[in-house]
Design an enzyme around this catalytic site. Structure first.
Site, short mmCIF file in Angstrom:
data_model
loop_
_atom_site.label_atom_id
_atom_site.label_comp_id
_atom_site.label_asym_id
_atom_site.label_seq_id
_atom_site.Cartn_x
_atom_site.Cartn_y
_atom_site.Cartn_z
N HIS A 113 0.83 -1.22 0.00
CA HIS A 113 0.00 0.00 0.00
C HIS A 113 0.86 1.26 0.00
O HIS A 113 2.02 1.25 0.41
CB HIS A 113 -1.01 0.00 1.16
CG HIS A 113 -0.46 0.30 2.51
ND1 HIS A 113 -1.16 0.08 3.66
CD2 HIS A 113 0.73 0.81 2.93
CE1 HIS A 113 -0.45 0.45 4.70
NE2 HIS A 113 0.71 0.88 4.29
N GLU A 121 -5.10 0.66 -0.30
CA GLU A 121 -4.88 -0.75 -0.01
C GLU A 121 -4.94 -1.57 -1.32
O GLU A 121 -5.39 -1.06 -2.35
CB GLU A 121 -5.97 -1.22 0.97
CG GLU A 121 -5.90 -0.53 2.33
CD GLU A 121 -4.72 -0.98 3.19
OE1 GLU A 121 -3.58 -0.69 2.82
OE2 GLU A 121 -4.95 -1.62 4.22
P1 PGA Z 1 6.59 2.71 7.75
O1 PGA Z 1 5.18 2.64 7.05
O2 PGA Z 1 7.30 3.87 7.14
O3 PGA Z 1 6.29 2.91 9.20
O4 PGA Z 1 7.29 1.41 7.44
C1 PGA Z 1 5.08 2.46 5.69
C2 PGA Z 1 3.64 2.33 5.26
O5 PGA Z 1 2.91 1.50 5.79
O6 PGA Z 1 3.23 3.07 4.35
#
Ligand code: PGA
Length: 243
Positions: free
Chosen positions: A138, A143
C-alpha cells in the site's frame, strides 16, 4: 522517468531525501508538499526541519498536505499522523495552521473531508509527494485493489495494515478504516519520491519496481509515474535484479 538512489543506511537515505525536499522548497517557496508519516520518513522530517532552520530557508509560503490518517483516532494519540506531523514538522517550523491540511479523522462527515482535500489538490496540484510503502504494497491507505485513478477516499484496512500498524501505538489499538489521498492524485504529482529501508522491505520494493503493474499491488503504480525517484538503503534494494 524512474530513478533509484541507494544509500548504505537509513540515516544517509534520510539526509539525502531531506536535501532534495529542502532544495525543492528553496527553488519554489510556494511548493505544495504532500508527505507520509511513519517510521521511514521520521528521520527525513527531523533532518528537513534542521536544514530549513539552519539554512534559513523561507517556508512561510509552503503548503503541506498530510497523506493519510487513521479514521476515528484523535490527534493527541501518539500513533496518529496528525501527532506525527505536529511534533516533527509544524511545531518546530512554527508553521501557520493555514499552511497545512490534514484530514480530520474524527469528523462525522468524512465525505466533506474527502471533497475538501480533493478540491485543494485539484486546484493547487501537488508539486512534491513523499511516500513510503507498506508490507502489503500500500501507499498511504491505498490498499490492495484500489483503482489507480482513485481520488481521496476512506478505505477498509487490510489485515496486514491493521496488524503492522500496531507498531505506532503504545497499546493495542483498534484500527479498521483509513482516510487517504488517492493514487490518481499521486499519479498527477509533479515529482514523486518513494522511500523504503530495511531488509523487511526488500520483497515489497522488488515487487513495486519489477513486478507486474497492477492495483492488487498498489506501489507498482510507481512504474507508470512520469517523474519518480525511489530512495532506499542497500538492504531494501537487496532483492532487485534477482528474480
Ligand atoms: P513505515 O510505514 O514507514 O512505518 O514502514 C510504511 C507504510 O505502511 O506506508
Amino acid at each position: 522517468m524512474l530513478s533509484h538512489l541507494q544509500f548504505p543506511d537509513h540515516e544517509m537515505m534520510s539526509a539525502n531525501t531531506a536535501d532534495i525536499i529542502a532544495d525543492t522548497i528553496k527553488a519554489d517557496p510556494s511548493l505544495v508538499l504532500c508527505m507520509a508519516s511513519g517510521h521511514t520518513p521520521a528521520r527525513t522530517c527531523e533532518l528537513l526541519v534542521e536544514k530549513i532552520l539552519n539554512q534559513g530557508i523561507d517556508h512561510s509560503r509552503l503548503s503541506f498536505i498530510g497523506l493519510d490518517e487513521w479514521v476515528g483516532l484523535p490527534g493527541n494519540n501518539e500513533g496518529s499522523c496528525r501527532y506525527f506531523f505536529e511534533h516533527k514538522i509544524f511545531s518546530p517550523l512554527q508553521m501557520d495552521p493555514s499552511q497545512y491540511h490534514l484530514f480530520d479523522a474524527l469528523s462525522n462527515d468524512l465525505e466533506t473531508e474527502l471533497r475538501k482535500m480533493d478540491q485543494l489538490i485539484l486546484k493547487k496540484g501537488i508539486d512534491l509527494m513523499v511516500v513510503g510503502i507498506g508490507m502489503n504494497g500500500h501507499i498511504g491507505f491505498n490498499e490492495p485493489g484500489t483503482p489507480f485513478t482513485s481520488l481521496c477516499h476512506v478505505a477498509d484496512l487490510d489485515e496486514i495494515t491493521t496488524s503492522v500498524g500496531q507498531k505506532y501505538f503504545k497499546e493495542v489499538t483498534t484500527l479498521s478504516r483509513g482516510i487517504t489521498v488517492g493514487l490518481g492524485h499521486l499519479m498527477n504529482a509533479r515529482h514523486l519520491i518513494l522511500i523504503a529501508n530495511g531488509a523487511r522491505k526488500a520483497g515489497v520494493v522488488q515487487r513495486a519496481l519489477e513486478g507486474p503493474v497492477d492495483p492488487s499491488f498498489p506501489a507498482s503504480i510507481v512504474q507508470r509515474h512520469e517523474n519518480v525517484t525511489i530512495i532506499t538503503d542497500f538492504e531494501a534494494a537487496s532483492l532487485l535484479g534477482k528474480s
